[in-house]
Design a protein around this motif. Structure first.
Motif, PDB file in Angstrom:
ATOM      1  N   UNK A   1      38.922  35.786  21.323  1.00 50.22           N
ATOM      2  CA  UNK A   1      39.418  35.025  22.337  1.00 50.22           C
ATOM      3  C   UNK A   1      40.647  35.594  22.810  1.00 50.22           C
ATOM      4  N   UNK A   2      40.706  35.808  24.124  1.00 53.28           N
ATOM      5  CA  UNK A   2      42.141  36.304  24.724  1.00 53.28           C
ATOM      6  C   UNK A   2      42.902  35.174  25.624  1.00 53.28           C
ATOM      7  N   UNK A   3      44.095  34.951  25.393  1.00 52.39           N
ATOM      8  CA  UNK A   3      44.847  33.969  26.151  1.00 52.39           C
ATOM      9  C   UNK A   3      45.701  34.839  27.174  1.00 52.39           C
ATOM     10  N   UNK A   4      45.233  34.633  28.498  1.00 49.82           N
ATOM     11  CA  UNK A   4      45.506  35.469  29.505  1.00 49.82           C
ATOM     12  C   UNK A   4      46.394  34.756  30.458  1.00 49.82           C
ATOM     13  N   UNK A   5      47.206  35.376  31.101  1.00 47.45           N
ATOM     14  CA  UNK A   5      48.121  34.726  32.220  1.00 47.45           C
ATOM     15  C   UNK A   5      49.263  35.567  32.440  1.00 47.45           C
ATOM     16  N   UNK A   6      49.921  35.232  33.838  1.00 48.68           N
ATOM     17  CA  UNK A   6      51.309  35.935  34.005  1.00 48.68           C
ATOM     18  C   UNK A   6      52.211  35.487  33.073  1.00 48.68           C
ATOM     19  N   UNK A   7      53.387  36.136  33.281  1.00 49.03           N
ATOM     20  CA  UNK A   7      54.687  35.849  32.394  1.00 49.03           C
ATOM     21  C   UNK A   7      54.862  34.350  32.624  1.00 49.03           C
ATOM     22  N   UNK A   8      55.051  33.746  31.592  1.00 46.07           N
ATOM     23  CA  UNK A   8      55.599  32.302  31.845  1.00 46.07           C
ATOM     24  C   UNK A   8      54.816  31.204  31.859  1.00 46.07           C
TER      25      UNK A   8
ATOM     26  N   UNK B   1      42.847  52.149  21.755  1.00 47.52           N
ATOM     27  CA  UNK B   1      43.072  51.112  20.917  1.00 47.52           C
ATOM     28  C   UNK B   1      42.368  50.123  20.937  1.00 47.52           C
ATOM     29  N   UNK B   2      41.825  49.787  22.358  1.00 50.09           N
ATOM     30  CA  UNK B   2      40.982  48.718  22.734  1.00 50.09           C
ATOM     31  C   UNK B   2      39.596  48.739  22.012  1.00 50.09           C
ATOM     32  N   UNK B   3      39.165  49.922  22.242  1.00 46.00           N
ATOM     33  CA  UNK B   3      37.949  50.252  21.452  1.00 46.00           C
ATOM     34  C   UNK B   3      37.899  50.193  19.872  1.00 46.00           C
ATOM     35  N   UNK B   4      39.087  50.611  19.362  1.00 45.13           N
ATOM     36  CA  UNK B   4      39.232  50.551  18.091  1.00 45.13           C
ATOM     37  C   UNK B   4      39.021  49.028  17.610  1.00 45.13           C
ATOM     38  N   UNK B   5      39.988  48.160  18.493  1.00 47.61           N
ATOM     39  CA  UNK B   5      40.247  46.859  18.012  1.00 47.61           C
ATOM     40  C   UNK B   5      38.731  46.098  18.304  1.00 47.61           C
ATOM     41  N   UNK B   6      38.182  46.483  19.237  1.00 48.12           N
ATOM     42  CA  UNK B   6      36.719  46.089  19.408  1.00 48.12           C
ATOM     43  C   UNK B   6      35.873  46.137  18.137  1.00 48.12           C
TER      44      UNK B   6
ATOM     45  N   UNK C   1      42.133  42.149  28.437  1.00 51.65           N
ATOM     46  CA  UNK C   1      41.342  40.753  28.197  1.00 51.65           C
ATOM     47  C   UNK C   1      39.954  41.037  28.441  1.00 51.65           C
ATOM     48  N   UNK C   2      39.460  41.565  29.567  1.00 56.28           N
ATOM     49  CA  UNK C   2      38.155  41.909  29.917  1.00 56.28           C
ATOM     50  C   UNK C   2      37.387  42.558  28.977  1.00 56.28           C
TER      51      UNK C   2
ATOM     52  N   UNK D   1      37.359  40.790  25.019  1.00 57.86           N
ATOM     53  CA  UNK D   1      37.104  39.358  24.888  1.00 57.86           C
ATOM     54  C   UNK D   1      35.563  39.109  24.534  1.00 57.86           C
ATOM     55  N   UNK D   2      35.228  37.990  23.715  1.00 56.09           N
ATOM     56  CA  UNK D   2      34.081  37.273  24.000  1.00 56.09           C
ATOM     57  C   UNK D   2      34.145  36.221  25.079  1.00 56.09           C
ATOM     58  N   UNK D   3      35.484  35.613  24.840  1.00 56.67           N
ATOM     59  CA  UNK D   3      35.656  34.721  25.996  1.00 56.67           C
ATOM     60  C   UNK D   3      37.386  34.680  26.311  1.00 56.67           C
ATOM     61  N   UNK D   4      37.723  34.477  27.531  1.00 56.54           N
ATOM     62  CA  UNK D   4      38.784  34.559  28.107  1.00 56.54           C
ATOM     63  C   UNK D   4      39.633  33.210  28.376  1.00 56.54           C
TER      64      UNK D   4
END
Ligand code: ADP
Length: 373
Positions: A32-39, A174-179, A199-200, A203-206
């Motif tokens: 799961x990714x926690x996604x958002x702009x700075x702050x 590295x994204x592929x490696x992490x997956x 994130x897209x 992730x399974x979910x975001x």
């Protein structure tokens, strides 16, 4: 089964509300990714889960256990940060073995050897173990940091922008490696990033945050094709969505939208809302530029600007009502500035948002989601 739960969790710093009443259930084994702009509150969420900060209100659970008042070392988590300081005077083997040697009782030398080697193999750094951190690349150092987290077999991995110190190409590799690593480990991974494409792809979910609030939780497809509000429609995707006010009229079971100098017909009903007006949101990839007299055209416009970005050409056109609309198109189909064009909109990709709350009242029908299910 849920692995991590936030129940009405809030965090304030003085009068800054960094996290506002978070309700979030993370499933066992999901990425799961926690996604958002700075702050927006992503790191605060991660730090509260890790126990590096105290909640101002609410409870945090890992499995069945309420961990809200437990110190970090009792939470059975492993953290990998952006600045993954490796010990420079230790070999990679010793760096990865470090958390094992800190265990009590200390595992036997042969157990440590086996664990370090199998972890390093999984990460593709098995033949580098005798080297020192300065003798390997940034990407390899990042793998060592992951290895150091993995040997502990934690219940949950917390990764805070772990790729942000790497150059752009390496990040993408590295994204592929992490997956692949996640597919192999099947552990729960909570991943903080401000990069929507990262994130897209991972992730399974975001979980998308803005202003300390969870704005939407869903699969990458959900978030892209069914944005919960205008913030999501703008934040997700390579470009902002085209957003403009429309007047809605109903023609039988269909809707007719009038706004920005366009008339768009949608084959859909709008049950709940008796809305007469709304904001229409349409991504640049759902706007096609056609001949001005085409029967496909919802209106006409004039080309005012073009931006070539590698394989994509973004064309900005201005409608008769003076509204600028962006369309993505094949760069081989470049247009001339001032050229008249027709605007054709893929109607299944038109999202309608409440004009005052900006919450989605009618998402596109997102045929792609149905095909996948
Ligand atoms: P993100 O990780 O999404 O960039 P953060 O969770 O770090 O966001 O921050 C959320 C909000 O809380 C921001 O407004 C930030 O300035 C504030 N904040 C974070 N940490 C502190 C702190 N230690 N003291 C005061 N304000 C903080």
């Amino acid at each position: 089964m849920s692995n991590v739960s936030f129940r009405s969790v809030s965090k304030t710093y003085g009068n800054v509300r960094a996290l506002d009443n978070l309700e979030l259930d993370i499933r066992e084994g999901e990425f799961i990714s926690l996604l958002g702009p700075s702050g927006s509150g992503k790191s605060t969420t991660l730090n509260l889960l890790a126990g590096l900060q105290d909640v101002s209100g609410g409870r945090v659970f890992i499995g069945e256990r309420d961990v809200t008042d437990l110190p970090p070392e009792k939470r059975d988590l492993a953290l990998v940060f952006q600045n993954y300081a490796l010990y420079p005077h230790m070999t990679l083997f010793e760096n990865i073995a470090f958390p094992l040697r800190a265990k009590s009782p200390v595992p036997s030398a042969s157990d440590i050897e086996r664990k370090v080697r199998s972890t390093a193999e999984a990460l593709g750094i098995g033949d580098l173990l005798a080297r020192y951190p300065k003798e390997i690349s940034g990407g390899q150092q990042q793998r060592v940091a992951l290895g150091r987290a993995m040997v502990r077999d934690p219940r949950v991995f917390l990764l805070d922008e772990p790729l942000s110190n790497l150059d752009a190409r390496l990040r993408i590799r590295m994204r592929r490696d992490l997956r692949a690593l996640h597919a192999q480990l099947r552990s729960t991974i909570v991943y903080v990033t401000h990069d929507q494409s990262e994130a897209m792809t991972l992730s399974d979910r975001i979980a998308v945050f803005s202003d300390g609030k969870l704005q939407q939780l869903g699969t990458p497809e959900d978030i892209y094709y069914r944005p919960a509000n205008t913030f999501i429609a703008n934040f997700i995707g390579d470009r902002e969505a085209n957003l403009f006010p429309v007047e809605i009229s109903r023609v039988g079971d269909r809707l007719e939208l009038a706004g920005a100098g366009l008339t768009i017909r949608l084959d859909r009903a709008l049950d709940a809302a008796k809305a007469r007006s709304a904001l229409a949101g349409i991504r640049p990839d759902s706007v096609e530029l056609v001949a001005p007299d085409s029967s496909q055209a919802s209106g006409v416009a004039e080309v005012v600007d073009q931006e070539l970005v590698g394989a994509d050409l973004y064309v900005f056109v201005k409608t008769g009502a003076g509204v600028e609309i962006c369309s993505r198109r094949d760069p081989r189909q470049r247009l001339r500035l001032g050229e008249p064009v027709g605007i054709s909109v893929r109607q299944g990709d038109v999202h309608l948002f409440d004009a005052s709350t900006e919450v989605c009242i009618s998402p596109g029908d997102a045929g792609i989601l149905e095909r996948q299910e």
